[in-house]
Design an enzyme around this catalytic site. Structure first.
Site, mmCIF file in Angstrom:
data_model
loop_
_atom_site.group_PDB
_atom_site.id
_atom_site.type_symbol
_atom_site.label_atom_id
_atom_site.label_comp_id
_atom_site.label_asym_id
_atom_site.label_seq_id
_atom_site.Cartn_x
_atom_site.Cartn_y
_atom_site.Cartn_z
ATOM 1 N N CYS A 277 2.941 0.336 -5.212
ATOM 2 C CA CYS A 277 2.374 0.070 -3.882
ATOM 3 C C CYS A 277 1.353 1.103 -3.428
ATOM 4 O O CYS A 277 0.310 0.746 -2.878
ATOM 5 C CB CYS A 277 3.485 -0.099 -2.858
ATOM 6 N N HIS A 335 7.157 1.876 1.460
ATOM 7 C CA HIS A 335 6.164 0.910 0.997
ATOM 8 C C HIS A 335 4.841 1.240 1.662
ATOM 9 O O HIS A 335 4.789 1.571 2.851
ATOM 10 C CB HIS A 335 6.584 -0.519 1.333
ATOM 11 N N ASP A 358 -2.261 -5.714 2.815
ATOM 12 C CA ASP A 358 -1.353 -5.244 1.766
ATOM 13 C C ASP A 358 -1.739 -5.863 0.427
ATOM 14 O O ASP A 358 -1.514 -7.049 0.199
ATOM 15 C CB ASP A 358 0.093 -5.611 2.116
ATOM 16 N N TYR A 515 12.162 3.648 -6.043
ATOM 17 C CA TYR A 515 11.777 3.601 -4.635
ATOM 18 C C TYR A 515 11.828 2.191 -4.063
ATOM 19 O O TYR A 515 11.900 1.994 -2.854
ATOM 20 C CB TYR A 515 10.385 4.210 -4.442
#
Length: 688
Positions: A277, A335, A358, A515
């Site tokens: 990300c 994120h 995103d 993560y």
């Protein structure tokens, strides 16, 4: 009758125009200007000069493979006495013999891209065409009429011109800043960003329509969001989250966007392996800043991925407190996405400003893996019916977390945690290397009446009622922190707020984790059958996490997830506590040898001490800095680094520009990967 005008040369005055348009550092061989702002060209004629009233000059600008005036990709306009504000225009600025200075200006809603510029010169009935050259037109946040206009100069400097930054990682309890070289002005970056636009599927389906929509930052934002990942197209990055990166580059190893974008361009727009990300977000930030859209990288801690769109994240635990696979819903430790500043004329008033975009491929939007732009204001107010993808981003920062404890008889115990998701939403501060908390932009204070009202509005029903209080609370604490290579303690701190003694069972487990919420092998466990909680009292239960248990299976995310499940025997009440612990890597030390001056060689001494009880093999430092290095410099060590010894290298730097520069360093070895460090260097200018 006067002889025809003959153009000898045209000077697009790249240096002076670049300085006026704040594009002088762009490593492009072409003129780069910003829309809605005049720029100057110099025409030199052979024989005689331009005569007003005798000669007529007209200019043509066009962009894209099939330019049309109706599509806004072509314009024909005459040289007049003054510039216009709302259309392509040109005016005589100055004349000196056969030299003629013209001022040109594009409208503030012009299409961005690569333009060709031609001129038609006529005397009487005779006319001749001349090709003057090419230039690149970008968005202009300095122009009040541009839809990306940003009023604050410090913010424009940070979000458009600054080429280095910080991205926040780690966990909500241990926030880590990672340096990143965005490098949007590096050589050929602007051409690469335009190539990205010309490689998107919408361009191939209808080139004229795609180019005609490039005046709109909303449209450009959606294209960039889709093209940074390669899931639907010939996008820049392939994503991978399984810790198997031998056929590419680990996401943890990147320290900048430039190398990624150059690889993508060099190898025929084949996806670069691999990203996660923060890499997707950083590359998108580079592209959008390069195109002139103010952009920043944002990190959301405890970020929800709500797959069934019910604003609830369901997690399942067995009776021992181990996470079980029962839902595709996930909570990521963190994120990253980007925010871009733009007006939203496609929406009702009140939604201009920061928009969430995103590029990490999670869910499809209109059939494509992209997300946004979602007005941050709409997310805060729960206005989920607006464009684009607001429900998904709203859930990332607002979803409720529900734990289901699976009993041996097949029944389930439910615990609701409404204030876990969407913590410490962070971005780099303006003009400083520190964290700015922007959680209040996305949500009202947790538990406030306004926050509950917005959640109910978004869900179109009442907020789930939390379970009744049991009188027992539990938190997980890390007394001394956790350093890679060392054993460390975690404790379950339990408080009994009732007047009765409680007899409980405590299951306390630590597992390595990624993560994105996936858990790996166990690295610590306690199952205590008789834990007595005194009335109105506290109990502290420690758990030792050994390096010999976690070291060999720790992922590059350096995460350990600790879960505690407390069951009271008499009432069968369940209490759950969970914490993600970031295992800290050693610091990289950077020492500058010599006085930092422009165009004078510098030496950086870079060192890292091995914190592990075993040697480090295959050690290397990767160094990169805009205006300091020509691309990346990789320095490999020829021998192992023993425990408590230093890995040390020296790297030559050649500062090209004066001002504040950031040197970014990555350390790799067989047992320590993705260790990052940086140092700010102030470069003195050349003496005048």
């Amino acid at each position: 009758m006067a002889e025809d005008l003959v153009l000898e040369t045209c000077d697009l005055q790249q240096e002076s125009n670049g300085a006026m348009h704040r594009t002088e550092e762009m490593g492009s061989q072409r003129l780069v200007v910003r829309r809605g702002q005049p720029f100057t060209i110099m025409l030199h004629f052979a024989g005689r000069g331009y005569e007003d009233g005798v000669d007529t000059l007209a200019l043509n600008v066009q962009t894209g493979p099939c330019p049309t005036e109706t599509g806004g990709t072509r314009s024909h306009f005459s040289v007049s006495s003054c510039l216009q504000a709302s259309a392509w225009s040109a005016a005589v600025e100055q004349q000196d013999g056969t030299a003629l200075s013209l001022s040109l200006c594009s409208p503030p809603d012009a299409r961005i891209g690569l333009y060709t510029l031609t001129m038609e010169a006529s005397t009487g009935y005779q006319g001749t065409s001349f090709r003057l050259g090419e230039f690149i037109l970008l968005f202009n946040p300095w122009c009040p009429e541009d839809t990306v206009y940003l009023e604050d100069e410090d913010q424009r400097t940070e979000y458009v011109l600054t080429q280095q930054g910080l991205i926040f990682q780690g966990s909500n309890d241990f926030i880590v800043s990672t340096p990143w070289n965005f490098g949007q002005f590096e050589d050929n970056m602007v051409e690469t960003c335009l190539l990205l636009l010309d490689t998107n599927p919408k361009f191939f389906r209808d080139q004229n329509r795609d180019c005609s929509r490039r005046n709109c930052p909303v449209y450009i934002g959606r294209v960039v969001s889709a093209m940074v990942n390669c899931n639907d197209d010939r996008g820049v990055l392939a994503g991978r989250w399984d810790n198997k990166y031998s056929d590419g580059v680990s996401p943890m190893s990147w320290i900048g966007s430039v190398d990624i974008l150059r690889r993508w361009s060099k190898f025929g727009c084949q996806p670069v392996r691999y990203g996660q990300c923060w890499v997707f977000a950083a590359v998108a930030c580079t592209v959008l800043r390069c195109l002139g859209i103010p952009t920043r990288v944002v990190t959301n801690y405890n970020s929800a991925h709500d797959t069934n769109k019910n604003l609830v994240i369901d997690r399942y635990l067995d009776e021992r407190g181990s996470l079980q696979q029962g839902s595709k819903d996930m909570i990521w430790n963190f994120h990253c996405w980007v925010e871009s500043w733009m007006a939203r004329p496609d929406l009702s008033a009140g939604y201009d400003g920061w928009q969430a975009l995103d590029p990490t491929p999670q869910e499809k939007s209109e059939g494509v893996y992209c997300c946004g732009p979602s007005p941050v204001r709409a997310i805060k107010e729960g206005d989920l019916a607006l464009k684009y993808d607001i429900p998904f981003v709203f859930a990332e920062v607002n979803a409720d977390l529900v734990y289901w404890i699976l009993q041996s008889d097949g029944s389930r115990k439910k615990t609701v945690h409404p204030s876990i998701v969407g913590k410490s939403i962070s971005t780099k501060g303006v003009g400083r290397d520190s964290r700015e908390d922007i959680t209040h932009h996305y949500k009202y204070p947790e538990g406030s009446d306004k926050e509950r009202e917005v959640f109910a509005k978004a869900k179109r029903q009442r907020r789930p009622v939390p379970q009744e209080e049991t009188g027992v609370t539990m938190r997980i604490k890390v007394p001394q922190g956790a350093n890679n290579g060392c054993d460390f303690d975690v404790v379950a701190a339990i408080h009994n707020d009732t007047d009765a003694e409680r007899l409980c069972r405590l299951m306390f487990c630590a597992r390595v984790a990624s993560y994105n919420g996936n858990v790996g092998p166990e690295c610590g466990m306690k199952d205590l059958l008789n834990v007595t909680l005194p009335p109105r009292g506290d109990k502290v239960v420690p758990l030792r996490v050994l390096y010999e248990k976690y070291g060999h299976c720790l992922t590059q995310d350096n995460m350990v997830k600790v879960v505690a499940l407390l069951v009271e025997y008499q009432t069968q009440e369940h209490t759950v506590a969970m914490r993600d612990i970031y295992v800290k890597n050693p610091d990289i030390k950077i020492r500058i040898l010599g006085e930092p001056k422009q165009k004078r060689k510098l030496v950086a001494e870079i060192a890292l001490t091995n914190p592990l009880a075993t040697p480090l093999n295959g050690c290397s430092f990767t160094v990169e800095g805009t205006g300091l290095t020509e691309g990346q410099k990789i320095q490999e060590l020829n021998c192992p680094v023993e425990p408590e010894q230093e890995a040390k290298v020296r790297v030559d730097l050649m500062p090209r520009q004066a001002g504040l520069r950031k040197l970014v360093v990555d350390f790799e070895s067989d047992k320590l990967k993705g260790v990052k460090g940086f140092r700010n260097i102030i470069i003195a200018p050349l003496p005048k």
